[in-house]
Design a protein around this motif. Structure first.
Motif, PDB file in Angstrom:
ATOM      1  N   UNK A 242      41.651  39.303  33.778  1.00 37.48           N
ATOM      2  CA  UNK A 242      40.629  40.416  33.589  1.00 37.48           C
ATOM      3  C   UNK A 242      39.370  39.688  33.170  1.00 37.48           C
ATOM      4  N   UNK A 243      38.059  40.130  33.480  1.00 41.42           N
ATOM      5  CA  UNK A 243      37.002  39.312  33.074  1.00 41.42           C
ATOM      6  C   UNK A 243      35.810  40.506  32.747  1.00 41.42           C
ATOM      7  N   UNK A 244      36.085  41.601  32.894  1.00 36.96           N
ATOM      8  CA  UNK A 244      35.251  42.413  32.720  1.00 36.96           C
ATOM      9  C   UNK A 244      35.643  43.636  31.632  1.00 36.96           C
ATOM     10  N   UNK A 245      34.680  44.579  31.055  1.00 37.53           N
ATOM     11  CA  UNK A 245      35.170  45.374  29.900  1.00 37.53           C
ATOM     12  C   UNK A 245      36.229  46.084  30.312  1.00 37.53           C
ATOM     13  N   UNK A 246      35.716  46.663  31.706  1.00 38.81           N
ATOM     14  CA  UNK A 246      36.717  47.987  32.118  1.00 38.81           C
ATOM     15  C   UNK A 246      37.981  47.363  33.240  1.00 38.81           C
ATOM     16  N   UNK A 247      38.149  46.090  32.833  1.00 35.13           N
ATOM     17  CA  UNK A 247      39.345  45.587  33.732  1.00 35.13           C
ATOM     18  C   UNK A 247      40.318  45.282  33.025  1.00 35.13           C
ATOM     19  N   UNK A 248      41.407  45.451  33.748  1.00 33.94           N
ATOM     20  CA  UNK A 248      42.979  45.239  32.948  1.00 33.94           C
ATOM     21  C   UNK A 248      43.938  44.830  34.290  1.00 33.94           C
ATOM     22  N   UNK A 249      44.962  43.979  33.744  1.00 27.58           N
ATOM     23  CA  UNK A 249      45.806  43.413  34.583  1.00 27.58           C
ATOM     24  C   UNK A 249      46.960  44.466  34.608  1.00 27.58           C
ATOM     25  N   UNK A 250      47.407  45.175  35.790  1.00 24.63           N
ATOM     26  CA  UNK A 250      48.630  45.982  35.948  1.00 24.63           C
ATOM     27  C   UNK A 250      49.563  45.338  36.842  1.00 24.63           C
ATOM     28  N   UNK A 251      50.904  45.898  36.503  1.00 21.75           N
ATOM     29  CA  UNK A 251      52.028  45.604  37.451  1.00 21.75           C
ATOM     30  C   UNK A 251      52.002  46.470  38.670  1.00 21.75           C
TER      31      UNK A 251
ATOM     32  N   UNK B 250      38.206  33.064  51.644  1.00 19.46           N
ATOM     33  CA  UNK B 250      39.443  32.521  51.715  1.00 19.46           C
ATOM     34  C   UNK B 250      39.845  31.779  50.455  1.00 19.46           C
ATOM     35  N   UNK B 251      40.960  31.668  50.153  1.00 15.95           N
ATOM     36  CA  UNK B 251      42.305  32.551  50.457  1.00 15.95           C
ATOM     37  C   UNK B 251      41.943  33.996  49.976  1.00 15.95           C
ATOM     38  N   UNK B 252      42.608  34.831  50.815  1.00 17.97           N
ATOM     39  CA  UNK B 252      42.454  36.471  50.405  1.00 17.97           C
ATOM     40  C   UNK B 252      43.891  37.030  50.122  1.00 17.97           C
ATOM     41  N   UNK B 253      44.066  37.667  49.180  1.00 18.29           N
ATOM     42  CA  UNK B 253      45.206  38.507  48.987  1.00 18.29           C
ATOM     43  C   UNK B 253      44.644  40.003  49.671  1.00 18.29           C
ATOM     44  N   UNK B 254      45.519  40.263  50.723  1.00 14.78           N
ATOM     45  CA  UNK B 254      45.125  41.624  51.202  1.00 14.78           C
ATOM     46  C   UNK B 254      45.563  42.558  50.532  1.00 14.78           C
ATOM     47  N   UNK B 255      45.182  44.006  50.701  1.00 15.25           N
ATOM     48  CA  UNK B 255      45.806  45.159  49.969  1.00 15.25           C
ATOM     49  C   UNK B 255      44.373  45.783  49.394  1.00 15.25           C
ATOM     50  N   UNK B 256      44.295  47.201  49.698  1.00 17.33           N
ATOM     51  CA  UNK B 256      43.011  47.772  49.113  1.00 17.33           C
ATOM     52  C   UNK B 256      43.390  48.772  48.091  1.00 17.33           C
ATOM     53  N   UNK B 257      44.524  49.298  47.823  1.00 14.38           N
ATOM     54  CA  UNK B 257      44.885  50.074  46.622  1.00 14.38           C
ATOM     55  C   UNK B 257      46.204  50.107  46.382  1.00 14.38           C
ATOM     56  N   UNK B 258      46.778  50.927  45.597  1.00 14.86           N
ATOM     57  CA  UNK B 258      48.154  50.841  45.081  1.00 14.86           C
ATOM     58  C   UNK B 258      48.288  51.746  43.835  1.00 14.86           C
ATOM     59  N   UNK B 259      49.662  51.691  43.481  1.00 17.27           N
ATOM     60  CA  UNK B 259      50.285  52.289  42.092  1.00 17.27           C
ATOM     61  C   UNK B 259      50.617  51.281  41.460  1.00 17.27           C
ATOM     62  N   UNK B 260      50.151  51.381  40.212  1.00 16.83           N
ATOM     63  CA  UNK B 260      50.692  50.021  39.128  1.00 16.83           C
ATOM     64  C   UNK B 260      50.739  50.832  37.704  1.00 16.83           C
ATOM     65  N   UNK B 261      51.173  50.229  36.933  1.00 16.20           N
ATOM     66  CA  UNK B 261      51.685  50.498  35.609  1.00 16.20           C
ATOM     67  C   UNK B 261      50.801  49.604  34.736  1.00 16.20           C
ATOM     68  N   UNK B 262      49.955  50.303  33.939  1.00 18.42           N
ATOM     69  CA  UNK B 262      49.200  49.611  32.811  1.00 18.42           C
ATOM     70  C   UNK B 262      49.979  49.002  31.665  1.00 18.42           C
ATOM     71  N   UNK B 263      49.302  48.193  30.666  1.00 14.15           N
ATOM     72  CA  UNK B 263      50.027  47.507  29.844  1.00 14.15           C
ATOM     73  C   UNK B 263      50.519  48.607  28.744  1.00 14.15           C
TER      74      UNK B 263
ATOM     75  N   UNK C 232      55.681  60.038  42.846  1.00 15.91           N
ATOM     76  CA  UNK C 232      56.567  58.944  43.392  1.00 15.91           C
ATOM     77  C   UNK C 232      55.697  57.874  44.012  1.00 15.91           C
ATOM     78  N   UNK C 233      55.530  56.605  43.384  1.00 17.96           N
ATOM     79  CA  UNK C 233      54.846  55.677  43.439  1.00 17.96           C
ATOM     80  C   UNK C 233      54.670  55.390  45.138  1.00 17.96           C
ATOM     81  N   UNK C 234      56.033  55.413  45.784  1.00 20.12           N
ATOM     82  CA  UNK C 234      56.093  54.986  47.182  1.00 20.12           C
ATOM     83  C   UNK C 234      55.059  56.033  48.059  1.00 20.12           C
TER      84      UNK C 234
END
Length: 321
Positions: free
Chosen positions: A23-32, A57-70, A106-108
Motif C-alpha cells: 500500500x502507498x496511499x492513506x486509504x490503501x490496504x493489502x487484502x487476502x 505491462x506487465x499486468x495482473x488482470x482482474x477488476x473486482x473481488x472479495x477479500x479479507x482485510x488485516x 458467499x465470496x464465490x
C-alpha cells in the motif's frame, strides 16, 4: 505472492511469482483475495482492447473481488489500478472502493454476480428514471449479464420482460428467470428484427448488450410498430459484442420519442457505482438472483483462459480451493 501475469496482450496470463504489492496511499490496504470473477470486461483488460486500457505491462488482470482485510473483515471491492488487478493471492485496495460483507456472504457468489449484475442494476437505477410497471427488452439476454438483467428488471418491478438472444437452450431457460416472452435472433437478420418489432413494440426500455447490426436493424421495426410513438423509449447501450458501432436512423430520432444513451464507466461516477453496491450485495446474499458460479484454482488460469465456458457459468478464480 502468486499471481496471473500478462506479459504481452496476445498471450494468456502466466501463473507465476510476482513481487508482493505494498500500500502507498492513506486509504490503501493489502487484502487476502478470496475470490475474483473472470468477466468479459477482464478479457478486454488483459488484451488491451478496453477503452480504459493504459497499455502498461506487465499486468495482473482482474477488476473486482472479495477479500479479507488485516482485521478479518470480509469486503467486496473494485480495484482502482488498471494494471495490478485481483487475479493474485493478495491485492492492494482503496478502502473507499470497498464495502463490508457479512460473514454469511458467499465470496464465490458475490465475485461471480456483482459485475454482470451491476451493469443492468446501475443502468436502471442511475441512467434513467425506471418505474415499476414499465416494460423492458433485454437484447442479448442469453449472456451472463443478460440473464442477470432479466432477473433484475423483474426485481425492480418491470411488468413485462422480453429476452432476446441466439442460443436456443438459454432462451428456453429465461422464463424460469422471470422472462415473460422470448425472441430468437437466430436465422435471417431482417426476419429477426421483424420478430423483435412484433414482440417488443410497446416496451419502455431496451437494455442492449449487443449493439452493432442487431441493434441497428431492430430500432425502426420496434419504433414504427408502437401504438404511441410519443411515449418515450429509452435504449440503453451497455455492451457491444455484436459490433462497436451502430447507425441510428435519423427518422428514428425524429418520428418517435427515442432516447439513446449508454451506461458504464464514465457515464456513471465511481461514487454512483459505490452507492449501489450495498443494495445489490443484499439481493445476491439473500439468494434473489440465480448465480451460476464455477470456482477454479488461480493456478489453472492458463488452461481455462481461452476454453469455452459451458452452461453459462461464470468462472471465479480463487487462490486455493
Amino acid at each position: 505472492m502468486y499471481a496471473a501475469v500478462v506479459h504481452t496482450f496476445d498471450s494468456v496470463p502466466n501463473y507465476e511469482i510476482f513481487d508482493l504489492l505494498q500500500p502507498s496511499g492513506k486509504n490503501e490496504v493489502l487484502v487476502d483475495v478470496l475470490a475474483a470473477g473472470f468477466h468479459p470486461r477482464v478479457r478486454s483488460q488483459a488484451n488491451g482492447s478496453h477503452y480504459t486500457s493504459t497499455n502498461q505491462l506487465p499486468l495482473i488482470p482482474g477488476i473486482d473481488g472479495v477479500g479479507r482485510l488485516p482485521d478479518g473483515q470480509l469486503v467486496y471491492f473494485v480495484t482502482p489500478d488498471k494494471f495490478l488487478g485481483t487475479f493474485a493471492e493478495k491485492a492492494v485496495i482503496d478502502l473507499r472502493r470497498s464495502v463490508p460483507l457479512t460473514e454469511n456472504a458467499n465470496p464465490i457468489n458475490i465475485a461471480a454476480a456483482m459485475n454482470p449484475a451491476m451493469s443492468s442494476w446501475v443502468a436502471l437505477r442511475r441512467r434513467i428514471d425506471f418505474q415499476p410497471g414499465q416494460k423492458l427488452l433485454v437484447l442479448g439476454a442469453t449472456g451472463n449479464s443478460g440473464q442477470m438483467a432479466v432477473q433484475i428488471a423483474k426485481l425492480l418491478g418491470a411488468s413485462q420482460v422480453i429476452g432476446a438472444g441466439r442460443d436456443p437452450e438459454r432462451l428456453e431457460s429465461l422464463p424460469a428467470l422471470g422472462a415473460d416472452a422470448t425472441v430468437s435472433l437466430a436465422g435471417d437478420p431482417k426476419e429477426a428484427a421483424n420478430r423483435l418489432g412484433q414482440a417488443a413494440s410497446e416496451v419502455d426500455v431496451v437494455i442492449d448488450y449487443l449493439w452493432g447490426k442487431p441493434a441497428e436493424r431492430a430500432m425502426l421495426p420496434i419504433l414504427m410498430k408502437r401504438s404511441d410513438r410519443s411515449r418515450k423509449l429509452s435504449w440503453i447501450q451497455i455492451g457491444s459484442i455484436a459490433g462497436p458501432t451502430a447507425a441510428v436512423p435519423s427518422v428514428a430520432l425524429r418520428s418517435a420519442n427515442f432516447q439513446v444513451l449508454g451506461s458504464g464507466q464514465g457515464s456513471v461516477t465511481t461514487a454512483g457505482y459505490l452507492a449501489e453496491f450495498p443494495a445489490l450485495i443484499d439481493v445476491i446474499t439473500a439468494g434473489k438472483l440465480k448465480v451460476n458460479a464455477s470456482p477454479v484454482p488461480l493456478s489453472e488460469v492458463g488452461n481455462v483462459w481461452r476454453a469455452p465456458v459451458k452452461n453459462g457459468k461464470r468462472i471465479v478464480f480463487v487462490p486455493t480451493i
